[in-house]
Scaffold this motif. Structure first.
Motif, mmCIF file in Angstrom:
data_model
loop_
_atom_site.group_PDB
_atom_site.id
_atom_site.type_symbol
_atom_site.label_atom_id
_atom_site.label_comp_id
_atom_site.label_asym_id
_atom_site.label_seq_id
_atom_site.Cartn_x
_atom_site.Cartn_y
_atom_site.Cartn_z
ATOM 1 N N TYR A 188 1.437 -0.181 -3.020
ATOM 2 C CA TYR A 188 0.164 0.712 -3.287
ATOM 3 C C TYR A 188 -0.935 0.151 -3.896
ATOM 4 C CZ TYR A 188 -1.653 5.132 -4.715
ATOM 5 O OH TYR A 188 -2.447 6.387 -5.021
ATOM 6 N N VAL A 214 5.325 4.783 7.170
ATOM 7 C CA VAL A 214 6.419 5.143 6.269
ATOM 8 C C VAL A 214 7.525 5.955 6.890
ATOM 9 C CG1 VAL A 214 7.300 6.114 3.977
ATOM 10 C CG2 VAL A 214 4.940 4.761 4.254
ATOM 11 N N THR A 229 9.184 8.537 6.191
ATOM 12 C CA THR A 229 9.097 9.655 5.026
ATOM 13 C C THR A 229 10.315 10.124 4.478
ATOM 14 O OG1 THR A 229 6.624 10.137 5.813
ATOM 15 C CG2 THR A 229 7.685 11.684 4.303
ATOM 16 N N LEU A 244 1.884 8.966 -0.327
ATOM 17 C CA LEU A 244 1.794 9.023 1.043
ATOM 18 C C LEU A 244 0.584 9.906 1.470
ATOM 19 C CD1 LEU A 244 5.615 10.735 1.259
ATOM 20 C CD2 LEU A 244 4.781 8.427 2.064
ATOM 21 N N HIS A 245 -0.188 9.335 2.399
ATOM 22 C CA HIS A 245 -1.249 9.929 3.204
ATOM 23 C C HIS A 245 -0.947 10.978 4.125
ATOM 24 C CE1 HIS A 245 -4.194 7.028 0.997
ATOM 25 N NE2 HIS A 245 -3.423 7.423 0.059
#
Ligand code: ZN
Length: 276
Positions: free
Chosen positions: A121, A169, A171, A205-206
């Protein structure tokens, strides 16, 4: 910040939440021993949990007897002394929970994957960058399967005026592991499993345009006044610490986990929630 209540060192919020859990457990058994009894039982339970070796008799996820001890967050999140230029030992007094074989094995499969994402990150501290450059890089080089799993689908993005890389990712897998981590923290904090569903949210998470999600930003903004004033737990706060707050008048507990002073995860434990 809340002052510890009495000379046992536990805060009013901790005891009050413990008492709430005990009253709920009793209610399920059709009992009610009274508020004071709940209060004292909660202090006793917290004290018992603090005493080494006298911990809970079940796995942190199920009713099976524990066969091992699991670190929360996993030990691999904490850099080894030899890998960091500052020479600090960040593996002091790590949090642990008792675990059965099934839950220990199930979780350790995902530990390095989650670490590779969390440590990457952008807002993390230097310790995370050093950790990435040593341990995580070694793991990526050692296993093409792992490298494939972490790096496939990553794209160059511009974020905050700087060019960086967005990792693709998995998710559901990522959130599920963070949710297990929150449940484990809850267990080690209160000595009992969380009686409610747990939801996790993270600005890591975007959205599909690789930008921060507005709803997550708003959620964090809303809970900050409550959670950021709560006591921080964790002896290696440059690597990990968590804060926990029970919302007065509700059965809701918030746990905010902070990794490498950058990556944040908010867990909401509350009746009526849907778990992902
Ligand atoms: Zn288990």
């Amino acid at each position: 910040m809340e002052k510890p209540d009495g000379n046992h060192g536990f805060t009013h919020a901790e005891i009050s939440y413990g008492a709430f859990c005990i009253s709920q457990e009793e209610a399920r058994q059709g009992k009610h021993s009274g508020r004071d009894a709940h209060w004292f039982a909660a202090i006793e339970r917290l004290a018992r949990k603090r005493t080494k070796g006298a911990g809970p008799k079940t796995c942190y996820m199920c009713d099976s007897p524990p066969t091992s001890v699991e670190h929360v967050p996993p030990k691999c999140f904490f850099p080894e002394k030899k890998d960091l230029p500052d020479g600090v030992d960040y593996r002091q007094n790590l949090f642990t929970v008792p675990s059965c074989d099934v839950h220990n094995t199930e979780k350790s499969k995902h530990d390095t994957y989650v670490l590779a994402l969390v440590a990457a990150y952008f807002a993390n501290n230097q310790q995370a960058k050093d950790h990435y450059g040593t341990k995580i890089l070694r793991a990526l080089k050692k296993s093409t399967g792992f490298a494939h799993c972490v790096l496939t689908g990553s794209e160059k993005v511009t974020f905050g005026g700087e060019e960086t890389k967005a990792l693709k990712v998995d998710t559901p897998r990522f959130l599920q592991e963070l949710q297990h981590m929150a449940k484990a923290l809850y267990f080690q904090h209160f000595g009992t499993r969380c009686p409610h569903p747990v939801q996790v949210h993270t600005p890591m998470l975007h959205d599909e345009n690789k930008q921060p999600r507005e709803d997550i930003k708003a959620l964090f903004k809303m809970v900050r006044p409550v959670i950021d004033d709560a006591q921080a737990y964790g002896d290696n706060s440059a690597i990990f610490h968590y804060r926990l707050a029970a919302l007065p008048g509700t059965a809701m507990t918030l746990i905010k986990m902070t990794f490498y002073q950058g990556a944040e995860v908010l867990a909401i434990c509350s009746p009526g929630l849907m778990e992902e």
